[in-house]
Design an enzyme around this catalytic site. Structure first.
Site, short mmCIF file in Angstrom:
data_model
loop_
_atom_site.label_atom_id
_atom_site.label_comp_id
_atom_site.label_asym_id
_atom_site.label_seq_id
_atom_site.Cartn_x
_atom_site.Cartn_y
_atom_site.Cartn_z
N TYR A 248 -1.61 -1.10 10.45
CA TYR A 248 -1.70 -1.30 9.00
C TYR A 248 -0.44 -0.79 8.30
CZ TYR A 248 -3.78 -1.29 4.29
OH TYR A 248 -4.05 -1.52 2.96
N SER B 262 0.86 -1.19 0.00
CA SER B 262 0.00 0.00 0.00
C SER B 262 0.89 1.23 0.00
CB SER B 262 -0.89 0.02 1.25
OG SER B 262 -1.51 1.28 1.42
#
Length: 240
Positions: A148, A135
């Site tokens: 995350y 990401s």
């Protein structure tokens, strides 16, 4: 690409589903996902895709799936490690439960390592590939995204470590998507126009790069991370 067998984790939802649909045009795709209902829906939409229910944090389930692939298909050419806890937000640090931290790392980071470990014998036989999905949050953050962001940063580092360890038989690369629209939600004009390319991303933007990275044309590429975000991470943004 004919006769290639590809495993996509998290393959029944979101970006993984898009990858499964895209790759099924030219190869046999096994979509593994913990969401059984989504898996059945995927197969009803695209009978070319095979679905297997899988908890990527369960090492024995991974081992059983790889044994099944070997028995049924006799080969494995690529693994796309896409399964992840998609919500990037966690509780404020002073309230962050260690269970939530460990769960994010187990799904987003440990699972790709386990998948690489147990698919390695088959991938060596085919000079196969691993593509990890990270990401853009590996290099930039919002508040309360520690778990995350850390897991996705780990994926980028895991990628080049695996590339060094598994080469030259197996190539390992990574894709870091930005905003990829995966739902039926209608986006605003400002959502698109804030991107230098003028639009929010779609699943084929990621899937097409996956297709390239597992092809023989990408045979000189390994250990790399490809940011696909419409240019967002190159913008310098200050409040006026």
């Amino acid at each position: 690409m004919e006769n290639k067998v590809v495993l996509v984790t998290g393959g029944a939802n979101g970006i993984g589903k898009g990858i499964a649909h895209y790759l099924s045009k030219g190869m046999l795709v096994i979509a593994a996902d913990i969401d059984e209902n989504a898996g059945f829906e995927l197969v009803s939409e695209n009978p070319l895709v095979r679905f297997k229910q899988l908890d990527v944090t369960n090492e024995q389930q991974i081992i059983s799936l790889i044994e099944e692939i070997k028995y049924q298909h006799g080969r494995l050419d690529a693994v796309i490690n896409n399964a992840a806890i998609a919500d990037p937000y966690n509780a404020p640090l002073h309230e962050l439960d260690i269970y939530d931290w460990n769960k994010a790392l187990a799904v987003n980071l440990t699972a790709p390592m386990l998948m690489a470990k147990h698919t390695l014998p088959l991938l060596k036989e085919t000079n196969g590939c691993i593509v990890n999905i990270a990401s853009t949050r590996y290099l930039q953050s919002e508040k309360n995204t520690e778990a995350y962001s850390a897991s996705k940063g780990g994926i980028v580092s895991l990628t080049h470590a695996l590339a060094s360890s598994l080469g030259p038989e197996v190539r390992v690369n990574c894709i870091s998507p930005g905003w990829i629209h995966t739902s039926d939600e209608v986006l605003r004009e400002v959502d698109h126009l804030q991107h230098p390319v003028g639009r929010v991303g779609n699943v084929d933007d990621i899937a097409s790069m996956v297709g390239y990275l597992i092809s023989k044309e990408a045979g000189f590429i390994t250990g790399q991370n490809f940011v696909i975000d419409g240019g967002m991470t190159k913008k310098m943004i200050y409040s006026e």
